[in-house]
Design an enzyme around this catalytic site. Sequence first.
Site, PDB file in Angstrom:
ATOM      1  N   ASN A   9       0.866  -1.178   0.000  1.00 14.56           N
ATOM      2  CA  ASN A   9       0.000   0.000   0.000  1.00 14.56           C
ATOM      3  C   ASN A   9       0.906   1.232   0.000  1.00 14.56           C
ATOM      4  OD1 ASN A   9      -1.773   2.069   0.530  1.00 14.56           O
ATOM      5  ND2 ASN A   9      -2.346   1.353   2.581  1.00 14.56           N
ATOM      6  N   LYS A  11       0.014   4.244  -0.117  1.00 12.99           N
ATOM      7  CA  LYS A  11      -0.637   5.396   0.530  1.00 12.99           C
ATOM      8  C   LYS A  11      -0.481   6.635  -0.369  1.00 12.99           C
ATOM      9  CE  LYS A  11       0.015   3.078   4.898  1.00 12.99           C
ATOM     10  NZ  LYS A  11       0.120   3.148   6.350  1.00 12.99           N
ATOM     11  N   HIS A  96      -9.368   1.043   5.192  1.00 13.19           N
ATOM     12  CA  HIS A  96      -8.085   1.258   5.880  1.00 13.19           C
ATOM     13  C   HIS A  96      -8.302   2.218   7.052  1.00 13.19           C
ATOM     14  CE1 HIS A  96      -3.953   2.393   6.685  1.00 13.19           C
ATOM     15  NE2 HIS A  96      -3.585   1.316   6.012  1.00 13.19           N
ATOM     16  N   GLU A  98      -6.674   4.607   8.077  1.00 13.76           N
ATOM     17  CA  GLU A  98      -6.443   6.027   7.748  1.00 13.76           C
ATOM     18  C   GLU A  98      -7.668   6.633   7.066  1.00 13.76           C
ATOM     19  OE1 GLU A  98      -2.717   5.362   5.727  1.00 13.76           O
ATOM     20  OE2 GLU A  98      -1.802   4.827   7.644  1.00 13.76           O
ATOM     21  N   GLU A 166      -4.859  -4.963  10.645  1.00 10.69           N
ATOM     22  CA  GLU A 166      -3.814  -3.966  10.859  1.00 10.69           C
ATOM     23  C   GLU A 166      -4.073  -3.216  12.168  1.00 10.69           C
ATOM     24  OE1 GLU A 166      -2.003  -2.757   6.758  1.00 10.69           O
ATOM     25  OE2 GLU A 166      -3.670  -1.443   7.211  1.00 10.69           O
ATOM     26  N   GLY A 172       3.150   2.184  10.776  1.00  7.11           N
ATOM     27  CA  GLY A 172       4.130   3.260  10.634  1.00  7.11           C
ATOM     28  C   GLY A 172       4.897   3.588  11.901  1.00  7.11           C
TER      29      GLY A 172
HETATM   30  P1  13P Z   1       3.436   0.330   7.487  1.00  4.77           P
HETATM   31  O1  13P Z   1       3.928  -0.964   6.868  1.00  4.77           O
HETATM   32  O2  13P Z   1       4.141   1.522   6.938  1.00  4.77           O
HETATM   33  O3  13P Z   1       3.401   0.250   8.978  1.00  4.77           O
HETATM   34  O4  13P Z   1       1.904   0.514   6.997  1.00  4.77           O
HETATM   35  C1  13P Z   1       1.012  -0.535   7.157  1.00  4.77           C
HETATM   36  C2  13P Z   1      -0.235  -0.185   6.457  1.00  4.77           C
HETATM   37  O5  13P Z   1      -0.997   0.649   6.907  1.00  4.77           O
HETATM   38  C3  13P Z   1      -0.525  -0.870   5.183  1.00  4.77           C
HETATM   39  O6  13P Z   1      -1.833  -0.646   4.760  1.00  4.77           O
END
Ligand code: 13P
Length: 251
Positions: A9, A11, A96, A98, A166, A172
């Site tokens: 992903n 983002k 997700h 976010e 997740e 992150g």
């Molecule tokens: P990270 O691998 O950067 O922690 O992100 C995970 C994520 O949100 C994937 O959708």
Amino acid sequence: MRRKLAAGNWKMNGDAAMLGELADLAGAQGAQGDDAPEILICPPHTLLAHAVAVTDGSPVGIGGQDCHPAEKGAHTGDVSAQMIAATGAGAVIVGHSERRADHHEDNDTVRAKVEAAWAAGLTAILCIGESEEERMGDDTLQIIADQLHASAPDGTTGDNTVIAYEPIWAIGTGRVPTMEQIVETHDMLRDELVGRFGMDAMTIRLLYGGSVKPANAAEIFTADNVDGALVGGASLKAADFQPIINALAAS
Ligand code: 13P
């Protein structure tokens, strides 16, 4: 029985130069045996068609990061699942954390997005996961199970949906749940899915996401009900993502 899946992903990251990373990743894949992991990269919508072109003929598939529940209409700035499918992409991430946080998406909205993805012929990568506060509480597993059931529509199968667990506090941050927590949570998700959808749910793939890196991937993939990973930061560069694919292939 379940094909492993390494999904990236990107983002809100990605420009023309990063298409070079994608070309490198596509070019690095050797001959694919039957049990080779499926590989998927989800770049921003602006790059979808380019990403499809760059990976054409390779084992790397392309997906979107979100879709609107409606097929078309007066929704300025939104992108429908049909539009994503029209680029040649085969999947879309929905729900997700976010999106849930930044755009106030609730489980009903997420469920409608999953159904929109199916209607467009896309595989839905449905994301769920608890906050840090919820993890500290006593009913963490119940909270995750409730989110799963409220976000996954009736009709969820291994062909149309992948579930990505997740934990928000692991995204992150470089923090990863203990292996005990990863095993416990994924086993619970499998039980919940089988309880609701029957033994067919044994084919639904479960991904772990949250600070997956080349250094921790192999250990995470030892869990029986972890069928792959949804990777953020470490999917941006082919040199970081490839070792994760390799660890999955070896698991
Ligand atoms: P990270 O691998 O950067 O922690 O992100 C995970 C994520 O949100 C994937 O959708």
